[in-house]
Design a protein around this motif. Sequence first.
Motif, PDB file in Angstrom:
ATOM      1  N   MET A  46      42.770  42.460  19.101  1.00  0.00           N
ATOM      2  CA  MET A  46      42.235  41.592  18.061  1.00  0.00           C
ATOM      3  C   MET A  46      41.171  40.628  18.601  1.00  0.00           C
ATOM      4  N   GLU A  47      41.292  40.246  19.883  1.00  0.00           N
ATOM      5  CA  GLU A  47      40.349  39.298  20.452  1.00  0.00           C
ATOM      6  C   GLU A  47      39.256  39.992  21.251  1.00  0.00           C
ATOM      7  N   SER A  48      39.218  41.296  21.228  1.00  0.00           N
ATOM      8  CA  SER A  48      38.256  42.044  22.020  1.00  0.00           C
ATOM      9  C   SER A  48      36.997  42.363  21.209  1.00  0.00           C
ATOM     10  N   PRO A  49      35.828  42.262  21.834  1.00  0.00           N
ATOM     11  CA  PRO A  49      34.586  42.632  21.142  1.00  0.00           C
ATOM     12  C   PRO A  49      34.363  44.133  21.124  1.00  0.00           C
ATOM     13  N   ASN A  50      35.213  44.873  21.821  1.00  0.00           N
ATOM     14  CA  ASN A  50      35.041  46.325  21.896  1.00  0.00           C
ATOM     15  C   ASN A  50      35.569  47.009  20.641  1.00  0.00           C
ATOM     16  N   PRO A  51      34.983  48.162  20.278  1.00  0.00           N
ATOM     17  CA  PRO A  51      35.401  48.858  19.048  1.00  0.00           C
ATOM     18  C   PRO A  51      36.863  49.259  19.054  1.00  0.00           C
ATOM     19  N   ARG A  52      37.479  49.195  17.880  1.00  0.00           N
ATOM     20  CA  ARG A  52      38.841  49.675  17.641  1.00  0.00           C
ATOM     21  C   ARG A  52      38.744  50.633  16.456  1.00  0.00           C
ATOM     22  N   LEU A  53      38.744  51.942  16.747  1.00  0.00           N
ATOM     23  CA  LEU A  53      38.515  52.947  15.723  1.00  0.00           C
ATOM     24  C   LEU A  53      39.806  53.698  15.418  1.00  0.00           C
ATOM     25  N   PHE A  54      39.942  54.169  14.157  1.00  0.00           N
ATOM     26  CA  PHE A  54      41.139  54.880  13.726  1.00  0.00           C
ATOM     27  C   PHE A  54      40.755  56.099  12.910  1.00  0.00           C
ATOM     28  N   SER A  55      41.502  57.181  13.117  1.00  0.00           N
ATOM     29  CA  SER A  55      41.230  58.415  12.385  1.00  0.00           C
ATOM     30  C   SER A  55      42.499  59.246  12.321  1.00  0.00           C
ATOM     31  N   ASP A  56      42.509  60.237  11.414  1.00  0.00           N
ATOM     32  CA  ASP A  56      43.624  61.181  11.368  1.00  0.00           C
ATOM     33  C   ASP A  56      43.123  62.620  11.421  1.00  0.00           C
ATOM     34  N   SER A  57      41.808  62.788  11.704  1.00  0.00           N
ATOM     35  CA  SER A  57      41.252  64.136  11.774  1.00  0.00           C
ATOM     36  C   SER A  57      40.257  64.252  12.921  1.00  0.00           C
ATOM     37  N   PHE A  58      40.073  65.466  13.398  1.00  0.00           N
ATOM     38  CA  PHE A  58      39.137  65.724  14.480  1.00  0.00           C
ATOM     39  C   PHE A  58      37.707  65.438  14.042  1.00  0.00           C
ATOM     40  N   GLU A  59      37.333  65.904  12.861  1.00  0.00           N
ATOM     41  CA  GLU A  59      35.954  65.743  12.398  1.00  0.00           C
ATOM     42  C   GLU A  59      35.577  64.278  12.251  1.00  0.00           C
ATOM     43  N   LYS A  60      36.462  63.476  11.694  1.00  0.00           N
ATOM     44  CA  LYS A  60      36.172  62.049  11.540  1.00  0.00           C
ATOM     45  C   LYS A  60      36.104  61.376  12.908  1.00  0.00           C
ATOM     46  N   ALA A  61      37.024  61.747  13.799  1.00  0.00           N
ATOM     47  CA  ALA A  61      37.019  61.161  15.136  1.00  0.00           C
ATOM     48  C   ALA A  61      35.722  61.501  15.871  1.00  0.00           C
ATOM     49  N   LYS A  62      35.289  62.749  15.735  1.00  0.00           N
ATOM     50  CA  LYS A  62      34.045  63.177  16.384  1.00  0.00           C
ATOM     51  C   LYS A  62      32.862  62.364  15.855  1.00  0.00           C
ATOM     52  N   LEU A  63      32.841  62.118  14.543  1.00  0.00           N
ATOM     53  CA  LEU A  63      31.775  61.321  13.939  1.00  0.00           C
ATOM     54  C   LEU A  63      31.804  59.885  14.451  1.00  0.00           C
ATOM     55  N   LEU A  64      33.000  59.316  14.528  1.00  0.00           N
ATOM     56  CA  LEU A  64      33.123  57.935  14.997  1.00  0.00           C
ATOM     57  C   LEU A  64      32.639  57.798  16.440  1.00  0.00           C
ATOM     58  N   LEU A  65      33.022  58.751  17.285  1.00  0.00           N
ATOM     59  CA  LEU A  65      32.595  58.685  18.679  1.00  0.00           C
ATOM     60  C   LEU A  65      31.083  58.824  18.812  1.00  0.00           C
ATOM     61  N   SER A  66      30.491  59.629  17.947  1.00  0.00           N
ATOM     62  CA  SER A  66      29.046  59.842  18.019  1.00  0.00           C
ATOM     63  C   SER A  66      28.251  58.590  17.665  1.00  0.00           C
ATOM     64  N   GLN A  67      28.897  57.645  17.006  1.00  0.00           N
ATOM     65  CA  GLN A  67      28.220  56.403  16.587  1.00  0.00           C
ATOM     66  C   GLN A  67      28.239  55.330  17.667  1.00  0.00           C
ATOM     67  N   HIS A  68      28.868  55.636  18.798  1.00  0.00           N
ATOM     68  CA  HIS A  68      28.974  54.649  19.874  1.00  0.00           C
ATOM     69  C   HIS A  68      28.587  55.298  21.198  1.00  0.00           C
ATOM     70  N   ASP A  69      27.719  54.643  21.935  1.00  0.00           N
ATOM     71  CA  ASP A  69      27.258  55.173  23.223  1.00  0.00           C
ATOM     72  C   ASP A  69      28.002  54.481  24.356  1.00  0.00           C
ATOM     73  N   GLN A  70      29.315  54.699  24.410  1.00  0.00           N
ATOM     74  CA  GLN A  70      30.128  54.114  25.472  1.00  0.00           C
ATOM     75  C   GLN A  70      31.418  54.915  25.602  1.00  0.00           C
ATOM     76  N   PRO A  71      32.036  54.905  26.763  1.00  0.00           N
ATOM     77  CA  PRO A  71      33.303  55.630  26.936  1.00  0.00           C
ATOM     78  C   PRO A  71      34.439  54.943  26.195  1.00  0.00           C
ATOM     79  N   PHE A  72      35.347  55.742  25.657  1.00  0.00           N
ATOM     80  CA  PHE A  72      36.498  55.249  24.913  1.00  0.00           C
ATOM     81  C   PHE A  72      37.795  55.645  25.613  1.00  0.00           C
ATOM     82  N   LEU A  73      38.834  54.883  25.331  1.00  0.00           N
ATOM     83  CA  LEU A  73      40.193  55.339  25.567  1.00  0.00           C
ATOM     84  C   LEU A  73      40.630  56.030  24.285  1.00  0.00           C
ATOM     85  N   VAL A  74      40.920  57.313  24.356  1.00  0.00           N
ATOM     86  CA  VAL A  74      41.288  58.084  23.167  1.00  0.00           C
ATOM     87  C   VAL A  74      42.792  58.335  23.179  1.00  0.00           C
TER      88      VAL A  74
END
Length: 231
Positions: A46-74
């Motif tokens: 909650m106090e982090s400036p880093n993205p917190r993304l949520f999805s329930d499908s591969f296609e949506k997750a792929k789209l969300l990742l494509s909108q950010h140019d940084q490594p994620f913990l998935v």
Amino acid sequence: MAAALKPLQSLNKLLQIKQLVRSHAVLTCVYPQLFAIQWVAEHSGMESPNPRLFSDSFEKAKLLLSQHDQPFLVITTERLIDGSRLDLIRHAKGQPHPHRCLLVLTHNHHLSIPQTLAAGADALVLEDSINRQSGALIHGLQALVTGQTYLDPALEACHLQTSPETIEALSARQLEILQLVAAGLSNREIAERLHLAPTTARDHVQAILKRLQVKTRGAAAVAGVRLGLVR
């Protein structure tokens, strides 16, 4: 007294998770909704400036990742709403800046350990361990942020009872073949890769199982990771 301690223990685990992921972008992709994972993900940064993304499908997750140019913990479950299983992990690992991936398995999962390792999962955690608050989720996240590999002990217990003190040393060739077994290759594929006769590859695999004191290829892969023999 024990009843009073349980909420405190839960709070301590949440604080640990919050600290672990504070400086990282996180994508949580779960289906069906796992309340433990979802709740942790929603409250851990909650106090982090880093993205917190949520999805329930591969296609949506792929789209969300494509909108950010940084490594994620998935953090993802084995099955998503669009039917994909390891597609998200394979996609995440195929990016210019590969994401670190934690896979949550149900107790009746249908994925083999070689499959998950071959796909690129960095940490495997059983859903039951999260529900029991065993600490496996914390250890899995620690592996993600430190560049390590983690296998839930509850998952290991399902596959092997091997200890480093009781195994026989593997030869250089057997270590090479164990790596390919963990990647999900069959005996024939191993033979073709290493220019061996199929029977020779088979004999090597059988010798590896015997030395690791396991009965299946999946158990050999788990043992290899746990003992540091498999990358």
